[in-house]
Write a protein that holds these residues in place. Structure first.
Motif, short mmCIF file in Angstrom:
data_model
loop_
_atom_site.label_atom_id
_atom_site.label_comp_id
_atom_site.label_asym_id
_atom_site.label_seq_id
_atom_site.Cartn_x
_atom_site.Cartn_y
_atom_site.Cartn_z
N THR A 1 0.76 -1.10 -0.14
CA THR A 1 0.09 0.15 -0.10
C THR A 1 0.88 1.10 -0.06
OG1 THR A 1 -0.12 0.17 2.40
CG2 THR A 1 -2.07 -1.07 1.33
N PRO A 2 0.41 2.21 -0.55
CA PRO A 2 1.29 3.61 -0.57
C PRO A 2 1.99 4.21 0.50
CG PRO A 2 -0.59 3.89 -1.94
CD PRO A 2 -0.90 2.41 -1.00
N LEU A 3 1.23 3.95 1.76
CA LEU A 3 1.78 4.68 3.00
C LEU A 3 2.37 3.72 3.98
CD1 LEU A 3 -1.31 7.06 3.71
CD2 LEU A 3 0.81 7.48 2.40
N ARG B 1 -6.77 -7.37 -2.72
CA ARG B 1 -6.30 -7.65 -1.16
C ARG B 1 -6.65 -9.19 -0.73
NH1 ARG B 1 -4.40 -5.24 3.51
NH2 ARG B 1 -4.47 -3.01 2.59
N ARG B 2 -7.94 -9.70 -1.24
CA ARG B 2 -8.50 -10.88 -0.85
C ARG B 2 -7.53 -12.13 -1.51
NH1 ARG B 2 -13.47 -8.48 -1.08
NH2 ARG B 2 -13.63 -8.77 -3.25
N ARG C 1 -2.64 -14.03 5.86
CA ARG C 1 -2.09 -12.79 6.51
C ARG C 1 -2.64 -11.76 5.70
NH1 ARG C 1 4.33 -13.97 7.48
NH2 ARG C 1 4.41 -12.00 8.35
N ARG C 2 -2.93 -10.88 6.48
CA ARG C 2 -3.70 -9.57 5.60
C ARG C 2 -2.88 -8.31 5.64
NH1 ARG C 2 -9.04 -9.38 5.30
NH2 ARG C 2 -9.30 -7.41 6.29
N GLY D 1 6.86 -13.80 3.42
CA GLY D 1 6.09 -13.25 4.45
C GLY D 1 6.09 -11.70 4.21
N GLY D 2 6.32 -11.10 5.39
CA GLY D 2 6.39 -9.69 5.40
C GLY D 2 7.96 -9.02 5.53
#
Length: 84
Positions: A9-11, A41-42, A51-52, A65-66
């Motif tokens: 996401t941009p921010l 996103r889904r 993971r959202r 992962g992140g």
């Protein structure tokens, strides 16, 4: 070179950090902004095993992962082999 995908996401500061890390390694990646499209996103959540949060990073189709997971791979010396 591995195929890298990153959902962002941009921010998101962690998204920017992940992109900086990959860019610093000379890795190109496909970025998908999920901020305005619930369907994307889904799809990300489904691919990421529920993971959202963003970023969610995939290398050659494998969910990494992140950003924290990406940084842990880098610190352990495991990221470069995955990217080559």
């Amino acid at each position: 070179m591995a195929q890298v995908e990153i959902y962002t996401t941009p921010l998101c500061g962690y998204c920017h950090a992940a992109k900086r890390m990959l860019t610093g390694k000379g890795v190109s990646f496909a970025e998908t902004d999920v901020s305005r499209t619930p369907e994307l996103r889904r799809a990300m959540t489904e691919r990421a095993g529920g993971r959202r949060t963003v970023p969610q990073i995939f290398i050659d189709g494998t969910h990494v992962g992140g950003f924290d997971d990406l940084a842990a791979l880098e610190q352990a010396g495991k990221l470069d082999p995955m990217l080559s």
